[in-house]
Design a protein around this motif. Sequence first.
Motif, PDB file in Angstrom:
ATOM      1  N   GLY A  14       0.836  -1.199   0.000  1.00 26.23           N
ATOM      2  CA  GLY A  14       0.000   0.000   0.000  1.00 26.23           C
ATOM      3  C   GLY A  14       0.865   1.241   0.000  1.00 26.23           C
ATOM      4  O   GLY A  14       2.091   1.182  -0.109  1.00 26.23           O
ATOM      5  N   LYS A  15       0.228   2.387   0.144  1.00 28.25           N
ATOM      6  CA  LYS A  15       0.939   3.664   0.155  1.00 28.25           C
ATOM      7  C   LYS A  15       0.598   4.387   1.450  1.00 28.25           C
ATOM      8  O   LYS A  15      -0.494   4.254   1.976  1.00 28.25           O
ATOM      9  N   GLY A  16       1.517   5.177   1.945  1.00 31.06           N
ATOM     10  CA  GLY A  16       1.245   5.936   3.159  1.00 31.06           C
ATOM     11  C   GLY A  16       2.494   6.635   3.653  1.00 31.06           C
ATOM     12  O   GLY A  16       3.601   6.377   3.194  1.00 31.06           O
ATOM     13  N   TRP A  17       2.276   7.542   4.616  1.00 35.35           N
ATOM     14  CA  TRP A  17       3.391   8.237   5.240  1.00 35.35           C
ATOM     15  C   TRP A  17       3.809   7.451   6.466  1.00 35.35           C
ATOM     16  O   TRP A  17       2.995   7.124   7.314  1.00 35.35           O
ATOM     17  N   PHE A  18       5.101   7.143   6.575  1.00 39.01           N
ATOM     18  CA  PHE A  18       5.603   6.397   7.717  1.00 39.01           C
ATOM     19  C   PHE A  18       6.787   7.137   8.313  1.00 39.01           C
ATOM     20  O   PHE A  18       7.608   7.680   7.579  1.00 39.01           O
ATOM     21  N   PRO A  19       6.891   7.131   9.635  1.00 35.52           N
ATOM     22  CA  PRO A  19       8.076   7.739  10.247  1.00 35.52           C
ATOM     23  C   PRO A  19       9.328   6.988   9.789  1.00 35.52           C
ATOM     24  O   PRO A  19       9.289   5.784   9.595  1.00 35.52           O
ATOM     25  N   GLN A  20      10.395   7.716   9.627  1.00 43.37           N
ATOM     26  CA  GLN A  20      11.640   7.100   9.170  1.00 43.37           C
ATOM     27  C   GLN A  20      12.101   6.033  10.169  1.00 43.37           C
ATOM     28  O   GLN A  20      11.980   6.215  11.377  1.00 43.37           O
ATOM     29  N   LYS A  21      12.572   4.898   9.665  1.00 42.59           N
ATOM     30  CA  LYS A  21      13.067   3.763  10.431  1.00 42.59           C
ATOM     31  C   LYS A  21      11.971   3.050  11.228  1.00 42.59           C
ATOM     32  O   LYS A  21      12.257   2.227  12.066  1.00 42.59           O
ATOM     33  N   ALA A  23       8.912   1.983   9.539  1.00 41.69           N
ATOM     34  CA  ALA A  23       7.917   1.665   8.504  1.00 41.69           C
ATOM     35  C   ALA A  23       7.162   0.382   8.857  1.00 41.69           C
ATOM     36  O   ALA A  23       7.723  -0.554   9.413  1.00 41.69           O
ATOM     37  N   ASP A  24       5.873   0.366   8.547  1.00 38.70           N
ATOM     38  CA  ASP A  24       5.045  -0.819   8.731  1.00 38.70           C
ATOM     39  C   ASP A  24       5.330  -1.746   7.557  1.00 38.70           C
ATOM     40  O   ASP A  24       4.846  -1.545   6.459  1.00 38.70           O
ATOM     41  N   ARG A  25       6.138  -2.759   7.794  1.00 37.87           N
ATOM     42  CA  ARG A  25       6.608  -3.628   6.714  1.00 37.87           C
ATOM     43  C   ARG A  25       5.672  -4.807   6.500  1.00 37.87           C
ATOM     44  O   ARG A  25       5.093  -5.333   7.449  1.00 37.87           O
ATOM     45  N   LEU A  26       5.569  -5.214   5.257  1.00 40.48           N
ATOM     46  CA  LEU A  26       4.831  -6.416   4.916  1.00 40.48           C
ATOM     47  C   LEU A  26       5.768  -7.612   4.953  1.00 40.48           C
ATOM     48  O   LEU A  26       6.966  -7.462   4.697  1.00 40.48           O
ATOM     49  N   PRO A  27       5.262  -8.785   5.272  1.00 39.74           N
ATOM     50  CA  PRO A  27       6.142  -9.970   5.249  1.00 39.74           C
ATOM     51  C   PRO A  27       6.769 -10.154   3.868  1.00 39.74           C
ATOM     52  O   PRO A  27       6.117  -9.960   2.853  1.00 39.74           O
ATOM     53  N   ALA A  28       8.035 -10.538   3.850  1.00 35.44           N
ATOM     54  CA  ALA A  28       8.753 -10.674   2.581  1.00 35.44           C
ATOM     55  C   ALA A  28       8.409 -11.965   1.861  1.00 35.44           C
ATOM     56  O   ALA A  28       8.541 -12.067   0.655  1.00 35.44           O
ATOM     57  N   LEU A 126     -11.378  -1.100  -7.477  1.00 34.90           N
ATOM     58  CA  LEU A 126     -11.468  -2.327  -6.683  1.00 34.90           C
ATOM     59  C   LEU A 126     -10.089  -2.700  -6.155  1.00 34.90           C
ATOM     60  O   LEU A 126      -9.922  -3.013  -4.978  1.00 34.90           O
ATOM     61  N   ARG A 127      -9.095  -2.623  -7.015  1.00 36.20           N
ATOM     62  CA  ARG A 127      -7.713  -2.924  -6.611  1.00 36.20           C
ATOM     63  C   ARG A 127      -7.244  -1.928  -5.546  1.00 36.20           C
ATOM     64  O   ARG A 127      -6.642  -2.317  -4.554  1.00 36.20           O
ATOM     65  N   LYS A 128      -7.565  -0.656  -5.740  1.00 38.87           N
ATOM     66  CA  LYS A 128      -7.104   0.380  -4.816  1.00 38.87           C
ATOM     67  C   LYS A 128      -7.778   0.287  -3.448  1.00 38.87           C
ATOM     68  O   LYS A 128      -7.128   0.361  -2.424  1.00 38.87           O
ATOM     69  N   PHE A 129      -9.105   0.125  -3.427  1.00 41.44           N
ATOM     70  CA  PHE A 129      -9.833   0.185  -2.164  1.00 41.44           C
ATOM     71  C   PHE A 129      -9.936  -1.151  -1.428  1.00 41.44           C
ATOM     72  O   PHE A 129     -10.188  -1.169  -0.239  1.00 41.44           O
ATOM     73  N   VAL A 130      -9.763  -2.265  -2.119  1.00 41.36           N
ATOM     74  CA  VAL A 130      -9.905  -3.562  -1.461  1.00 41.36           C
ATOM     75  C   VAL A 130      -8.555  -4.256  -1.281  1.00 41.36           C
ATOM     76  O   VAL A 130      -8.294  -4.829  -0.230  1.00 41.36           O
ATOM     77  N   LEU A 131      -7.696  -4.201  -2.286  1.00 41.86           N
ATOM     78  CA  LEU A 131      -6.448  -4.956  -2.216  1.00 41.86           C
ATOM     79  C   LEU A 131      -5.270  -4.166  -1.658  1.00 41.86           C
ATOM     80  O   LEU A 131      -4.480  -4.699  -0.896  1.00 41.86           O
ATOM     81  N   GLU A 132      -5.153  -2.902  -2.045  1.00 44.05           N
ATOM     82  CA  GLU A 132      -3.980  -2.113  -1.684  1.00 44.05           C
ATOM     83  C   GLU A 132      -3.841  -1.994  -0.164  1.00 44.05           C
ATOM     84  O   GLU A 132      -4.774  -1.606   0.531  1.00 44.05           O
ATOM     85  N   GLY A 133      -2.681  -2.349   0.340  1.00 44.11           N
ATOM     86  CA  GLY A 133      -2.402  -2.231   1.772  1.00 44.11           C
ATOM     87  C   GLY A 133      -3.112  -3.283   2.614  1.00 44.11           C
ATOM     88  O   GLY A 133      -3.331  -3.075   3.793  1.00 44.11           O
ATOM     89  N   SER A 134      -3.464  -4.415   2.017  1.00 36.66           N
ATOM     90  CA  SER A 134      -4.215  -5.433   2.758  1.00 36.66           C
ATOM     91  C   SER A 134      -3.381  -6.694   2.960  1.00 36.66           C
ATOM     92  O   SER A 134      -2.379  -6.907   2.299  1.00 36.66           O
TER      93      SER A 134
END
Length: 159
Positions: A14-21, A23-28, A126-134
């Motif tokens: 997804g997209k968003g503002w995160f404080p430096q160091k 970041a809310d990371r997704l599993p690799a 649909l991709r933006k509101f349902v999938l992005e950042g999920s």
Amino acid sequence: MDEFGPLSIRPYAGKGWFPQKKADRLPATYTRKHGVRHLFAALDLKTDKLYAHNKKTKRHQDFLGFLQVLRRRFHRSERLYIILDNFSPHHHKKVKAWAEKNHVKLVYTPTYASWLNRIECHFGPLRKFVLEGSNYSSHDELMKAIQEYIRLCPKNRGN
């Protein structure tokens, strides 16, 4: 009508503002232990409503089942015009025979011109509101979110 997918159970960036160091990371890494699903969707141009069903595969039998559901939504005297792409299951002889028998006209878009099909405009949001950042835990949870999005779309509520 068109298919959307394959949809797998995995983290979607997804997209968003995160404080430096921090970041809310997704599993690799992830595995597709749940397989994938495909969304069959149709847009009624008269009412601008979206209808969708999920299937495990995209074979001609699945497509035919979706067409049968669409046919039941409209009176038998109405001829249905289904605009679709040139995906091979759409051209199967059983699909064409059923369409002819059930007052359904299959209209194919030219090759490499899927953008002519108005349903494509609904897949981006649909991709933006349902999938992005999920990061859904199951296909049921993902499909419930997709159905909720479709239900809450302003055009599907009649607004």
